[in-house]
Motif scaffolding. Structure first.
Motif, PDB file in Angstrom:
ATOM      1  N   TYR A 257       0.832  -1.199   0.000  1.00 42.09           N
ATOM      2  CA  TYR A 257       0.000   0.000   0.000  1.00 42.09           C
ATOM      3  C   TYR A 257       0.867   1.250   0.000  1.00 42.09           C
ATOM      4  O   TYR A 257       1.829   1.323   0.780  1.00 42.09           O
TER       5      TYR A 257
ATOM      6  N   TRP B 148      -2.558   2.909   3.274  1.00 43.80           N
ATOM      7  CA  TRP B 148      -2.432   2.041   4.445  1.00 43.80           C
ATOM      8  C   TRP B 148      -3.034   2.703   5.683  1.00 43.80           C
ATOM      9  O   TRP B 148      -3.653   2.033   6.514  1.00 43.80           O
TER      10      TRP B 148
ATOM     11  N   ALA C 222       2.944  -5.695   9.084  1.00 46.71           N
ATOM     12  CA  ALA C 222       3.079  -4.418   8.372  1.00 46.71           C
ATOM     13  C   ALA C 222       4.487  -3.853   8.534  1.00 46.71           C
ATOM     14  O   ALA C 222       4.988  -3.699   9.643  1.00 46.71           O
TER      15      ALA C 222
ATOM     16  N   LYS D  90      -3.777  -0.378  -4.247  1.00 40.61           N
ATOM     17  CA  LYS D  90      -2.640  -1.131  -3.703  1.00 40.61           C
ATOM     18  C   LYS D  90      -2.134  -2.091  -4.770  1.00 40.61           C
ATOM     19  O   LYS D  90      -2.730  -2.225  -5.837  1.00 40.61           O
TER      20      LYS D  90
END
Length: 152
Positions: free
Chosen positions: A48, A53, A81, A116
Motif C-alpha cells: 500500500y 495504508w 506491516a 494497492k
C-alpha cells in the motif's frame, strides 16, 4: 490507480523495482512511502502507498480486540506491516519475513489492485489466476447478488 499485472525480478537483497509507469505518481502523490503486509486470504503480499495504508489502519483500529476473529486480523495485518521507502532507482526492499511468507523467489508478479498492489510468487499467481478464471464462469458467480448489477 494501479492496474495490470507485471512480471518483475527480485534481487539478491530482496528488492523489487517498481515499474516505471507508476514511479512518478508514487513519488508525487505518496512521496515513495509504502507499507507492505500479508494478505489474510491469499499467499501474497499487499503493498500500500502509506496514505492508503493509513485508511486500512483506521479500519483495523475500529475492530474489536475482544472478538477473536477480529483480533486475529488485526494481529496478522498489523503485525506483518512493514514500512518501505522507494529509493532513487525506484526499488523497495521487502523484508525476509514477508518474502518468506509469500514464498517469493527470483520472479514475481506485481498486480495492481486500484489502491494497492499484490505481490505474488510467479507460479502461485499463475495457479490463482487460472482458478479465478474458472470460477468466473461458474454458477456461483452468476448468482452472486453483489455482481448482478455490475456492468463491465
Amino acid at each position: 490507480m494501479f492496474r495490470g499485472a507485471t512480471s518483475i525480478s527480485i534481487d539478491s537483497k530482496g528488492r523489487i523495482a517498481i515499474p516505471t509507469r507508476y514511479r512518478a505518481e508514487l513519488l508525487e502523490s505518496y512521496h515513495g512511502s509504502f507499507v507492505c503486509t500479508v494478505d489474510i486470504r491469499q499467499p501474497c503480499l499487499l503493498l500500500y502507498p502509506l496514505h492508503e495504508w493509513e485508511i486500512v489502519e483506521q479500519k483495523l483500529l475500529a475492530l474489536s480486540n475482544f472478538d477473536p476473529a477480529q483480533r486475529r486480523i488485526q494481529r496478522v495485518m498489523q503485525g506483518f506491516a512493514t514500512e518501505c521507502e522507494m529509493d532513487s532507482a525506484g526499488r523497495i526492499l521487502l523484508s525476509p519475513t514477508l518474502r518468506q511468507h509469500a514464498q517469493l523467489e527470483q520472479q514475481i508478479m506485481l498486480v495492481g489492485q486500484l489502491n494497492k498492489f499484490e505481490i505474488w510468487q510467479d507460479q502461485q499467481w499463475q495457479k490463482q489466476i487460472s482458478e479465478d478464471l474458472a470460477i468466473g464462469s461458474s454458477e456461483e458467480m452468476l448468482h452472486c447478488e453483489a455482481l448482478k448489477n455490475l456492468s463491465l
